[in-house]
Design an enzyme around this catalytic site. Structure first.
Site, short mmCIF file in Angstrom:
data_model
loop_
_atom_site.label_atom_id
_atom_site.label_comp_id
_atom_site.label_asym_id
_atom_site.label_seq_id
_atom_site.Cartn_x
_atom_site.Cartn_y
_atom_site.Cartn_z
CE LYS A 1 3.99 6.34 7.01
NZ LYS A 1 3.50 7.72 7.31
CD GLU B 1 -3.04 8.68 6.91
OE1 GLU B 1 -1.99 9.54 7.49
OE2 GLU B 1 -3.31 7.48 7.98
CE LYS C 1 -2.29 -1.71 5.75
NZ LYS C 1 -3.44 -1.07 5.75
CD GLU D 1 -2.88 -0.77 2.37
OE1 GLU D 1 -2.75 0.20 3.20
OE2 GLU D 1 -3.68 -1.54 2.78
NE ARG E 1 -4.30 4.00 11.17
CZ ARG E 1 -3.63 3.12 11.57
NH1 ARG E 1 -2.34 3.59 11.74
NH2 ARG E 1 -3.94 1.83 11.83
#
Length: 439
Positions: free
Chosen positions: A259, A326, A431, A257, A264
């Site tokens: 960033k 986010e 992840k 992914e 957050r």
């Protein structure tokens, strides 16, 4: 509410290390509190770890203001050595305490010690201190702050005032972490705080150390903010990082992914007939700051910079949900993200004019933790993603699913990394789709 004074608790064994001595003092303090005061330690904990107390508003008072107020209270000439020391606390001074540039509370102790109103232990109860601090947190003008600080000055000795100033600045420096305090209070305290970010809840629900937290109490709850799962920064080779994804022969996949350069944010939504539109929202940052006032508590909240656009964002039958994602700033004219520092101003502009063409908040969702009264944190990321995709309907450039790329080999990382570096992006997050959500 406790009505005890905080006082010295004696020394500990000479052969203990400083860390062990601090831990011993904390354990003895808590034992004494249980014995002499009772099971409600919340009034004391919110003074010992003030940065973890979400119930009291931020004071809005920095060192410069405190220095200015103390100069007035003690009637010091602002051009004198002591006046200059308080108002220019970052500048090294000549005395032993003043030489510690940057230690504002130490500066205050040095100056107050020369002209204390009392030298013996003060007579203020913890209950009174908390009451005055509540009033101070609501005081926005100097003429409201001055009498409160003046009473502290009259009723505390210099050392107590030094610690009071550290409490106000939320910079305690007691040489022990909140984990040490939590562990001394209850074996499940740190775990409950990590999923609730509520000091009050930790103190009130875990008052008996012999009663352990049940499994169903250790999950996320609607309208209770929690500390989200965070990525670990890695300096290993791509191969080593992929190994940490724990690939299997049957399932070697990992996710890549981009960033994001935002904040957050967790979104909570629940059915509530008292709110126009029937849905109540809550927004919290990773540091448990409540941003509902900015993004909206319902579809028709006139101050909702985001929720007013979410009337069709959830699939029919979704009664409650917790999302992790986010909040970023999106420029519709450039169709691109804007640096993080512009997020709040973009949200305020959106509050004022929902049809404005300037930068606006965009919530990128990458995880779901709760759906229709069911905690999903124990499920794998892959299963949670499926649930997420079946629960929400993206709203273009307002509320979107954050994309990911599947990979099986370390060699697939570098091309993606080169692209995001070229685009001046924040970086990459890897992840493991087989992993649960760890609070």
């Amino acid at each position: 509410m406790a009505r005890r004074k905080l006082g010295p608790h004696g020394g500990s064994a000479a052969n203990l290390t400083p860390q062990e001595r601090r831990r011993d003092i904390i354990h003895r303090f808590i034992s004494r509190w249980r014995r002499e005061v009772g099971d409600d330690i919340y009034p004391a904990f919110r003074l010992i770890v003030p940065d973890k107390d979400r119930d009291r508003a931020m004071y809005g008072i920095k060192e410069k203001v405190i220095g200015k107020l103390l100069v007035k209270i003690m009637k010091i000439d602002k051009n004198s050595e002591d006046g200059f020391s308080l108002l220019n606390w970052k500048v090294p001074g000549q005395s032993a305490a003043s030489r510690m540039a940057g230690d504002f509370a130490g500066r205050c102790f040095e100056v107050i010690s020369k002209r204390p109103m009392r030298t013996e232990v003060g007579d203020m109860l913890i209950e009174e201190v908390n009451d005055k601090l509540d009033k101070l947190s609501m005081a926005s003008k100097e003429d409201e702050q001055l009498p409160i600080l003046a009473e502290f000055y009259r009723r505390m000795n210099p050392e107590e005032l030094m610690w009071l100033i550290r409490i106000i600045l939320r910079q305690m420096k007691i040489g022990a972490t909140e984990r040490t305090l939590f562990d001394a209070w209850h074996p499940d305290a740190e775990r409950l705080f990590s999923i609730s970010s509520s000091l009050r809840r930790v103190c009130w629900e875990l008052h008996d150390p012999n009663i352990r937290l049940e499994g169903d109490q250790a999950g996320v709850s609607l309208m209770q903010c929690f500390q989200p799962q965070l990525a670990q920064f890695q300096m290993h080779s791509f191969e080593k990082m992929v190994e940490r994804m724990r690939p299997t022969e049957d399932d070697p996949t990992f996710w890549i992914e981009e960033k994001m350069d935002g904040e957050r944010m967790q979104l909570h939504m629940m059915s509530d007939d008292t709110v126009e539109g029937g849905k109540r929202f809550g927004f919290w940052s990773r540091k448990a700051k409540d941003y509902t006032y900015l993004y909206g508590n319902g579809f028709y909240d006139p101050n909702g910079a985001l929720t007013r656009h979410l009337k069709d964002a959830f699939v029919e039958g979704v009664d409650n949900i917790i999302l992790d994602g986010e909040m970023i700033t999106w420029d519709p004219e450039q169709d691109a993200t804007v640096p993080f520092g512009t997020l709040k101003s973009a949200a305020i502009a959106e509050q004022r004019d929902p049809n404005a063409k300037g930068p606006r908040p965009l919530y990128r969702v990458f995880d779901i933790l709760y759906l229709n009264d069911k905690d999903l944190t124990r499920y794998t990321l892959r299963d949670r993603r499926r649930a997420l995709e079946k629960s929400i309907k993206p709203v273009h450039r307002r509320f979107e699913l954050h994309p990911y790329q599947e990979a099986t080999k370390a060699s697939e990382i570098e091309p993606v990394l080169r692209r995001v570096v070229q685009e001046a992006s924040e970086g990459l997050v890897l992840k493991n789709p087989r992993s649960p959500y760890r609070l």
